[in-house]
Design an enzyme around this catalytic site. Structure first.
Site, PDB file in Angstrom:
ATOM      1  N   GLY A  63      74.840  42.855  78.862  1.00  0.00           N
ATOM      2  CA  GLY A  63      74.005  43.788  77.957  1.00  0.00           C
ATOM      3  C   GLY A  63      72.652  43.634  77.978  1.00  0.00           C
TER       4      GLY A  63
ATOM      5  CG  ASP B  15      65.553  44.419  66.780  1.00  0.00           C
ATOM      6  OD1 ASP B  15      65.678  45.435  66.351  1.00  0.00           O
ATOM      7  OD2 ASP B  15      65.812  44.283  68.030  1.00  0.00           O
TER       8      ASP B  15
ATOM      9  N   GLY C 173      68.803  43.456  76.035  1.00  0.00           N
ATOM     10  CA  GLY C 173      68.156  43.017  74.671  1.00  0.00           C
ATOM     11  C   GLY C 173      66.750  43.993  74.443  1.00  0.00           C
ATOM     12  CB  SER C 174      63.891  42.763  72.529  1.00  0.00           C
ATOM     13  OG  SER C 174      64.597  42.290  71.398  1.00  0.00           O
ATOM     14  CG  PHE C 175      60.638  43.564  75.329  1.00  0.00           C
ATOM     15  CD1 PHE C 175      61.514  42.452  75.875  1.00  0.00           C
ATOM     16  CD2 PHE C 175      59.967  43.469  74.308  1.00  0.00           C
ATOM     17  CE1 PHE C 175      61.163  41.149  75.141  1.00  0.00           C
ATOM     18  CE2 PHE C 175      59.546  42.283  73.813  1.00  0.00           C
ATOM     19  CZ  PHE C 175      60.197  41.098  74.334  1.00  0.00           C
TER      20      PHE C 175
END
Length: 364
Positions: free
Chosen positions: A78, A205, A80-82
C-alpha cells in the site's frame, strides 16, 4: 541467490557479480554482509539515481529484486503518508532473520526524507519506551538509507500485520460492527494514546487505514504510520485537514482524541461520521451539520475563522452545493447522543477527554 549464511561482499561479487549491474557491484562492496542478491533487473535507462528512481523520486521496485542485499521484494502492501506515490510499503522477505516484514521506502526528495527522519526517530523512542511491545504500536526492526545518490532512500522495516480497519469495515459491507468489537478497539487505541500523551507525542493522522488487525479473525490491533507525527512543541504541515488546522488553531494531543471518535463512529455505522468535503468550507459544514456551529469563544481565537464565518455575528457563511448538488446546513443543536463519542468530539480541544480520562470512562 539465497544464502543460509551471509557472504562477504568480495565473495558475493565473485559468485554473483554476473547478475549485477556495474553500479551494484561497486555498491555491494560498501556492505558488511550480503544475504540476498535477487534476479537481474533492467534500470530502464532512466537517469535519476543511476536509473533506479522514477521522475518523482520514487524507487522503482521489481518483485524478486533486493533491497540492501538483504530484503527480497515480494510485492506491494500500500501507500502511506505524503500522497499517492511518495512512499511505498513493500512486503519483503528478510533473509537475515528468515521472516516476512513490511518495508517502507521513502521518496528520494528532501522534504519527504526530512519528515521520514523525524518518523524514524519517534519510532526509535517508542520502541525504547515500550520494550515489552505492550501498547499496541507497530514494532519497528531497523532503518537505513539505500541507494545513496544525493539523498538516497530512507527505509524503515516493521513487523507484518493483517488488514486495516477500513478493509475490515469494507469486509462487513459497510454495515457497521458489534459494540463488543468497537469497545475492544477503543480500549487498545486509548491505551496507545495514553502512552503517546505521556511522551508528548501526537500521532496527527489517526484513521481506519492506520489501525491494523494483528491477525485476521482477531480483535487485537496496532497503530501504524507515524509519518505525520510530531512532538507537542513542534508543528508540521499536515496533509489531512482536521478541524483545528482548517481554522488555523494550534493542535496537540486532543487532535488524536477527535480522530478516535471519528474512527469509532465509522466502525459503528460503517460510514464516515463526517464525509470528506470537496473543500475546507464543505468539510466544516459537514461537521456543523452534526455538531452545530463552534462556540464563539473558539472562533474569536481562530486566525482563519473569517474565511468561514461572518466576522460580526460569527454565523456560518453559506456553503454552496457541492458538485453532486448536496447542501450541508448547520444543526442548531448537537444531534449525536451524549456518549463516549461526544466526549471525543467537542469543538473545543480542552473539553475533550484526555486518554487517561477515556480509560476511566464507564463504557471503556
Amino acid at each position: 541467490q539465497q544464502q543460509q549464511q551471509p557472504l562477504s561482499p568480495a565473495s558475493a561479487v565473485r559468485q554473483w557479480g554476473h547478475l549485477l549491474a556495474p553500479f551494484e557491484q561497486c555498491e555491494m562492496l560498501s556492505f558488511e554482509q550480503v544475504w540476498f542478491v535477487g534476479k537481474p533487473t533492467e534500470t530502464g535507462g532512466a537517469e535519476l539515481n543511476h536509473g533506479y528512481d522514477d521522475s518523482r523520486g520514487d524507487y522503482i521496485t521489481v518483485p524478486g529484486d533486493h533491497i540492501a542485499f538483504r530484503y527480497e521484494i515480494i510485492g506491494g502492501l500500500g501507500r502511506g503518508s505524503f500522497g499517492q506515490a511518495s512512499l511505498g510499503v513493500l512486503r519483503c522477505q528478510d533473509h537475515a532473520i528468515g521472516q516476512a516484514v513490511a518495508l517502507k521506502i521513502i521518496r528520494n526528495k528532501k522534504r519527504f526524507q526530512k519528515q521520514a527522519a523525524v518518523e524514524a526517530s519517534i519510532l526509535a523512542v517508542l520502541r525504547e519506551q515500550d520494550p515489552d511491545d505492550s501498547v499496541n504500536i507497530v514494532r519497528t526492526y531497523s532503518s537505513f538509507t539505500f541507494r545513496q545518490a544525493k539523498l538516497g532512500h530512507l527505509c524503515i522495516t516493521f513487523e507484518l500485520l493483517s488488514i486495516n480497519l477500513y478493509e475490515y469495515i469494507k469486509a462487513c459491507n459497510f454495515q457497521g460492527s458489534s459494540l463488543v468489537m468497537i469497545r475492544r478497539v477503543a480500549q487498545q487505541v486509548v491505551a496507545t494514546l495514553r502512552f503517546l500523551f505521556r511522551l508528548n507525542i501526537v500521532h496527527c493522522d489517526l484513521k481506519p487505514e492506520n489501525i491494523l488487525l494483528r491477525e485476521r479473525g482477531k480483535t487485537t490491533v496496532k497503530v501504524i504510520d507515524f509519518g505525520s507525527s510530531c512532538y507537542v512543541d513542534q508543528r508540521l504541515w499536515l496533509r489531512s485537514r482536521p478541524m483545528q488546522v482548517i481554522l488555523g488553531l494550534p493542535y496537540g494531543p486532543p487532535i488524536d482524541m477527535w480522530s478516535l471518535g471519528c474512527i469509532l463512529a465509522e466502525l459503528l455505522t460503517g460510514q464516515p461520521i463526517f464525509p470528506a468535503g470537496e473543500d475546507e468550507k464543505e468539510q466544516l459544514a459537514c461537521i456543523m451539520e452534526l455538531l452545530g456551529p463552534p462556540p464563539r469563544s473558539l472562533l474569536e481565537t481562530a486566525p482563519r475563522a473569517n474565511l468561514f464565518f461572518d466576522s460580526g455575528t460569527w454565523a456560518p457563511l453559506a456553503c454552496p452545493p457541492n458538485s453532486r448538488g448536496k447542501t450541508h446546513r448547520p444543526s442548531s443543536r448537537l444531534s449525536y447522543p451524549p456518549t463516549f463519542l461526544q466526549r471525543c468530539l467537542h469543538w473545543e480541544p480542552q473539553q475533550r477527554m484526555t486518554p487517561e480520562e477515556a480509560l476511566q470512562h464507564p463504557w471503556i
